[in-house]
Design a protein around this motif. Sequence first.
Motif, mmCIF file in Angstrom:
data_model
loop_
_atom_site.group_PDB
_atom_site.id
_atom_site.type_symbol
_atom_site.label_atom_id
_atom_site.label_comp_id
_atom_site.label_asym_id
_atom_site.label_seq_id
_atom_site.Cartn_x
_atom_site.Cartn_y
_atom_site.Cartn_z
ATOM 1 N N TYR A 167 28.811 39.414 31.019
ATOM 2 C CA TYR A 167 29.654 40.277 31.903
ATOM 3 C C TYR A 167 31.128 40.120 31.301
ATOM 4 C CZ TYR A 167 25.512 41.583 34.176
ATOM 5 O OH TYR A 167 24.215 41.946 34.610
ATOM 6 N N GLY A 168 31.921 40.902 31.949
ATOM 7 C CA GLY A 168 33.081 40.809 31.700
ATOM 8 C C GLY A 168 33.735 39.569 32.767
ATOM 9 N N GLY A 169 33.317 39.849 33.933
ATOM 10 C CA GLY A 169 33.587 38.631 34.718
ATOM 11 C C GLY A 169 32.521 38.694 35.925
ATOM 12 N N MET A 170 32.607 37.569 36.673
ATOM 13 C CA MET A 170 31.755 37.567 37.716
ATOM 14 C C MET A 170 32.208 36.531 39.037
ATOM 15 S SD MET A 170 28.730 38.158 39.082
ATOM 16 C CE MET A 170 28.423 37.712 40.921
ATOM 17 N N GLU A 171 32.230 37.302 39.989
ATOM 18 C CA GLU A 171 32.910 36.848 41.167
ATOM 19 C C GLU A 171 32.574 35.559 41.868
ATOM 20 O OE1 GLU A 171 31.251 39.567 40.838
ATOM 21 O OE2 GLU A 171 30.340 40.292 42.676
ATOM 22 N N ASN A 172 31.919 34.611 41.215
ATOM 23 C CA ASN A 172 31.436 33.619 42.038
ATOM 24 C C ASN A 172 32.613 32.675 42.734
ATOM 25 O OD1 ASN A 172 29.711 33.111 38.820
ATOM 26 N ND2 ASN A 172 28.894 33.778 40.653
ATOM 27 N N VAL B 125 29.063 53.442 40.401
ATOM 28 C CA VAL B 125 29.455 52.844 41.753
ATOM 29 C C VAL B 125 30.907 52.309 41.698
ATOM 30 C CG1 VAL B 125 26.955 52.574 42.296
ATOM 31 C CG2 VAL B 125 28.238 50.776 40.905
ATOM 32 N N TYR B 126 31.439 52.042 40.602
ATOM 33 C CA TYR B 126 32.639 51.515 40.525
ATOM 34 C C TYR B 126 33.812 52.608 40.480
ATOM 35 C CZ TYR B 126 30.836 46.930 38.145
ATOM 36 O OH TYR B 126 30.087 45.888 37.708
ATOM 37 N N ASP B 127 33.397 53.464 39.656
ATOM 38 C CA ASP B 127 34.531 54.425 39.328
ATOM 39 C C ASP B 127 34.637 55.632 40.453
ATOM 40 O OD1 ASP B 127 35.552 53.228 37.022
ATOM 41 O OD2 ASP B 127 33.808 54.062 35.998
ATOM 42 N N ASN C 211 30.209 46.736 47.323
ATOM 43 C CA ASN C 211 30.780 45.576 46.316
ATOM 44 C C ASN C 211 31.724 46.107 45.174
ATOM 45 O OD1 ASN C 211 29.394 43.844 47.974
ATOM 46 N ND2 ASN C 211 28.511 42.870 46.113
ATOM 47 N N GLU C 212 31.276 46.808 44.344
ATOM 48 C CA GLU C 212 32.002 47.375 43.123
ATOM 49 C C GLU C 212 33.039 48.445 43.409
ATOM 50 O OE1 GLU C 212 31.906 45.246 41.056
ATOM 51 O OE2 GLU C 212 29.944 44.279 41.363
ATOM 52 N N GLY C 213 32.720 49.439 44.240
ATOM 53 C CA GLY C 213 33.841 50.404 44.223
ATOM 54 C C GLY C 213 34.839 50.127 45.014
ATOM 55 N N ALA D 241 41.891 40.633 38.412
ATOM 56 C CA ALA D 241 42.221 41.259 39.664
ATOM 57 C C ALA D 241 41.037 41.915 40.540
ATOM 58 C CB ALA D 241 43.206 42.355 39.652
ATOM 59 N N HIS D 242 40.208 42.164 39.546
ATOM 60 C CA HIS D 242 38.897 42.679 40.035
ATOM 61 C C HIS D 242 38.102 41.773 40.608
ATOM 62 C CE1 HIS D 242 35.285 45.596 39.677
ATOM 63 N NE2 HIS D 242 34.635 44.315 39.659
ATOM 64 N N GLU D 243 37.814 40.472 39.906
ATOM 65 C CA GLU D 243 36.830 39.473 40.280
ATOM 66 C C GLU D 243 37.511 38.809 41.509
ATOM 67 O OE1 GLU D 243 34.198 39.916 39.210
ATOM 68 O OE2 GLU D 243 34.663 40.784 37.393
ATOM 69 N N LEU D 244 39.175 38.811 41.370
ATOM 70 C CA LEU D 244 39.568 38.183 42.905
ATOM 71 C C LEU D 244 39.387 39.197 44.070
ATOM 72 C CD1 LEU D 244 41.691 36.244 44.387
ATOM 73 C CD2 LEU D 244 43.458 37.805 43.357
ATOM 74 N N ALA D 245 39.373 40.376 43.602
ATOM 75 C CA ALA D 245 39.360 41.250 44.846
ATOM 76 C C ALA D 245 37.876 41.153 45.401
ATOM 77 C CB ALA D 245 39.681 42.585 44.549
ATOM 78 N N HIS D 246 36.978 40.903 44.751
ATOM 79 C CA HIS D 246 35.465 40.520 45.305
ATOM 80 C C HIS D 246 35.365 39.509 46.429
ATOM 81 C CE1 HIS D 246 32.794 43.299 43.055
ATOM 82 N NE2 HIS D 246 33.063 42.704 41.867
ATOM 83 N N SER D 247 36.562 38.512 46.462
ATOM 84 C CA SER D 247 36.542 37.498 47.483
ATOM 85 C C SER D 247 36.607 38.237 48.787
ATOM 86 C CB SER D 247 38.002 36.635 46.991
ATOM 87 O OG SER D 247 37.937 36.225 45.783
ATOM 88 N N GLY E 50 24.015 34.979 38.333
ATOM 89 C CA GLY E 50 22.947 35.005 39.204
ATOM 90 C C GLY E 50 22.808 36.390 39.743
ATOM 91 N N GLN E 51 23.965 37.287 39.748
ATOM 92 C CA GLN E 51 23.673 38.639 40.319
ATOM 93 C C GLN E 51 22.940 39.403 39.401
ATOM 94 O OE1 GLN E 51 27.317 40.885 40.432
ATOM 95 N NE2 GLN E 51 26.407 42.429 41.973
ATOM 96 N N PRO E 52 21.984 40.120 39.635
ATOM 97 C CA PRO E 52 21.751 40.633 40.940
ATOM 98 C C PRO E 52 20.574 39.626 41.442
ATOM 99 C CG PRO E 52 20.865 42.308 39.795
ATOM 100 C CD PRO E 52 21.644 41.466 38.664
#
Length: 630
Positions: A292-297, A407-409, A342-344, A319-325, A162-164
């Motif tokens: 994608y690598g992952g998506m935080e659904n 935006v991530y790094d 979101n990403e940073g 860990a990344h997708e979980l952190a998006h929770s 879905g994103q974006p």
Amino acid sequence: MRVFASFLLLLLVAACKPGGEGEKQAMVAPILTTEDARDAATFAQPEVARVTHVGLDLTLDFAAKRVGGTATLDILARPGADTLVLDSDGLEIASITDAEGKALPFKVGEKVEGKGEPVTVTIGDARKIVVTYSAAPEAEALQWLAPEQTAGGKQPYLFSQGQPTLNRSWIPTQDSPGIRQTWDARIVAPKPLTVVMSGLRAGEPEDLGDSRAFRFTMNKPVAPYLIAIAAGDLAFRELGPRTGVWTEPSMLDAAANELADTEKMVEAAERLYGPYRWGRYDVIVLPPSFPYGGMENPTLTFLTPTFIAGDRSLNGLVAHELAHSWSGNLVTNATWADSWLNEGITSYFENRILEELYGKRRAQQEAALSFAEIEKVLAEKGKDAPVTALHLPPAEALPDGGESGIVYDKGAAFMRTVEQAVGRTRFDAWLRQWFDSHAFQPATSALLLADMRANLINGDAALERQLMLDEWVYGTGLPANVARPAPEAFADVDAAAADYAKTRAVDPAPWAGWTTAERLRFLAKLPRRMDTQQLADLDRGLGLSQSGNDEILFAWLDLALANRYQPAVPLAEKFLGRVGRRKFVQPLFQTLMDQGDWGRPIARRLYAQTRAGYHAVTQGSVDAIVGKPA
Ligand code: BES
Ligand code: ZN
């Protein structure tokens, strides 16, 4: 505007008032009405009328590649408002009615490239409407896989991304991250397929003979890009009390092994920044065409199978997708111009989870790899390039995602810089407070900075000057106060790479003892120009072509193809035919296209073979580089 905003607030308070009409309703999330929260990527006018709940009743038709049925929308509108604007991208709408079945007039506007088309519904005083529709077979969010494209080879598969702004191609709603909605769904799929979604399962599937109906519910208001679906021959294995993994049966052992630390990650994340608020944390390991690598659904992270390396060395992705929770799903960027929120913040949080589980060294190494990415982008694009700001100017905020890691790094580097300036204890208390105070609400850069000033800086003028907040968020390049990564993180690896650059002699001994992060660092630090003999020695000495780690394979292929190394072409062909993850596929095709008469014909030949297997997201990016095959 201001008068109107307070009116809206009143309306919301009324809707949620205990004992009032709203008590029966699910929680209604507020919207932001400030100028910086205006989402250019939606047609919706949420301050006039907005969707608060989406009820889906859909059937999956694999032969026709169609999802269709009804979407029942609950609407919150200002008094007297009689139109509702929805987002659509190619939806085929048969009818729109009120709750009693009375037809409502609607108009589909002209298509705008990259945005889809508005659907303007004359709702009159209806506050619940039913849209009967079908998504197009080309719906951009969806990928329909034939049985041959799956691990099992026997059943078809469907997944969404879905994103974006892709969900408007299969769900008729207001597709903007600042307009949160609760939702529920009933999805009918042919036997023996299993359907999963980004919400909690509601009961056992209903047997309908040749098909089954699966029910889901999300009773927390979420941004609509977070509604996600997958269907296929799926098996489930528990990982912990509230964690588990879905994947095709033949992938289950490998996936569960790679994900063994998932429950511990949730526990670590909770220790850091407060309770996990979504109930279950499951993941699904998708077929390799997932773009994608992952998506935080929410409740169900979507993952590429390319993170399975056998040694859990790529589980930073989880860990990344979980952190998006927390950063993303709980507190959400109101517009894609602020996707660093979101990403940073998530990239920073991801690193803290890794430190909790695996210690300082791994965390420092991953942070150093991330920092090197900032330097790479700044070297390529220049430190004044508009894309290097965290808050992206309108021209750069194309809601396509993933063009640049800034935006991530840089977002993570900003958080790390503030952390080191104020100390971890104070920083963690502030970040936790940020998540709690803005839970289930949209956020902007300005809101975050105001919150930092109010709850972290507290009028300390020296600290205010030291942090350089506005320069971090609105300025390009890297501010002078940036916290640089620990230089010792990769000391031996960098020495080995420098050594190689001088001697061109491959030493397999240290490589054998290195972690994945160290190996990736070594490959990144090698001289960019190498001859055929050197590449052959490197490959033989380190066994690169035989690596079972797709990050290593990708780094090797990129280096080899950039040097027109013919023996790597068959491996590239295999890799690009197997994997559809854009982060790998796009750069490899770019590298080939950069190699003039040598690489361009190879790129065209391979893309003609592989394009059909890619998701629309990857296709779109590679089409722009190689061109659409004839
Ligand atoms: N939310 C992103 C994926 C995304 C970003 C989709 C922008 C569409 C537009 C996801 O959390 C993500 O960041 N994935 C990364 C992995 C991460 C470890 C950096 C990816 O897919 O590579
Ligand atoms: Zn992310």
